[in-house]
Design an enzyme around this catalytic site. Sequence first.
Site, short mmCIF file in Angstrom:
data_model
loop_
_atom_site.label_atom_id
_atom_site.label_comp_id
_atom_site.label_asym_id
_atom_site.label_seq_id
_atom_site.Cartn_x
_atom_site.Cartn_y
_atom_site.Cartn_z
N GLU A 1 -55.72 -2.74 4.14
CA GLU A 1 -54.32 -2.40 4.39
C GLU A 1 -53.84 -1.44 3.32
O GLU A 1 -54.01 -1.72 2.13
CB GLU A 1 -53.47 -3.68 4.37
N TYR B 1 -47.77 3.41 6.95
CA TYR B 1 -48.54 2.17 6.92
C TYR B 1 -49.83 2.41 7.68
O TYR B 1 -49.82 2.99 8.76
CB TYR B 1 -47.74 1.05 7.60
#
Length: 401
Positions: free
Chosen positions: A207, A119
């Site tokens: 993101e 992530y």
Amino acid sequence: MKIHEYQAKALFRQFGVPVAKSYVVEDPDELGPVGNDLTPGVWVVKAQVHAGGRGKGSVQVDGKVVGKGVQVAPNPKVALDIADSILGGTLHTIQTGDRGKPVSRVLIEQGVDIESEFYLALIVDREHAGISIMASTEGGMEIEEVARTQPEKIHTFTVNPLIGYRSHIGRDLGVEMGLRPDLLVPFSAIVKKLYALFMEKDCSLIEVNPLVVTKQGQWLALDAKVTFDDNALYRNPDLIQLQDLSQEEPSEVEAAEARLSYVSLDGNIGCLVNGAGLAMATMDIIKELGGDPANFLDIGGTATTDNVARSFEIMLKDKVDGIFVNVFGGIVRCDVVARGLVEALGQVKLEIPLVVRLEGNQRDAGLKLLEDSGLPIITAKDMRDGARLIVEACKKPGKGN
Ligand code: ADP
Ligand code: MG
């Protein structure tokens, strides 16, 4: 302003962030020509909507579920069939709300042999007054869930705005995540490039979930979410063409066109207020008294009769069981607000309870206008009284709230 994954990936390519090969399809007629370009092997079909959780969400066509929002196809033929089946459908994920989002485009992306998922995100971090870079080995999962259950697995670095980006930042994050030495340098390069994109395009969020390492040892951004700061769009006018209003709440789009701030929520009480602080306080008090706001519409500090009327019309289009108008007249005059309400109610029949609390500038004149109109408006003594009245009026039978 949000954009689609395929648009975010085009920006990634421009900034040298590695992404898999992919094709965007908007019209079923394009599937034939794209099919000719697809090499044998696995392809992944991804619905393009402004929401995450697509892999677990489902696409519906005419009320029937036809498949997930992200589907793996063993060969190009199946990929084309999947793309054809979901185009024109509606994707429902935990982030889309009940209405879902229209699937007007799909991305057909080369299937990747994933070794590990990470992530990586860059955000405007108000708490630390800078841009924070967050990285985690727990990619592919909801980051909120990771933050709740394994907060130690999220590594954060806030860039000092006076110093700017320094190469050690990406390396340090990589080391904290325990990356193999051979993966550190290319990881650090990706962080640096994403930071450059963030700054150059005035993003508020980037993101990448997941950012993966393939079995062949290559880094790839497999998902991409980019949001721009609306207040800076004038500096990047080329970005405006990336806007897709069909993905936004229709009432929010209509309100934005009228220069009103409107936020749609999950409850059943509409809130028409002036000022963001009063909006928050109104929602708090409604919640405290056991109610649930459906939205709030901020008519701002310079409301005119016209835009009060317009606000009210937008609010009535949303599914609400009642409306609470809570206005503190400062620069905004209560009589102007009252005239706007009366005007709006001249056009449509009010079939739900309407509670109005007016305080401040020209309050008495405003209340008199409401009274003289003969409309079935419930006036409140003060904010708490108004909240209590609307919560009472909107109680759902049997819900016990
Ligand atoms: P969302 O976050 O909306 O569910 P993603 O783009 O993250 O959508 O895709 C969901 C999952 O599907 C990813 O976590 C990844 O495991 C897998 N996936 C996505 N794209 C590919 C691809 N090109 N090749 C292989 N797997 C993929
Ligand atoms: Mg994702």
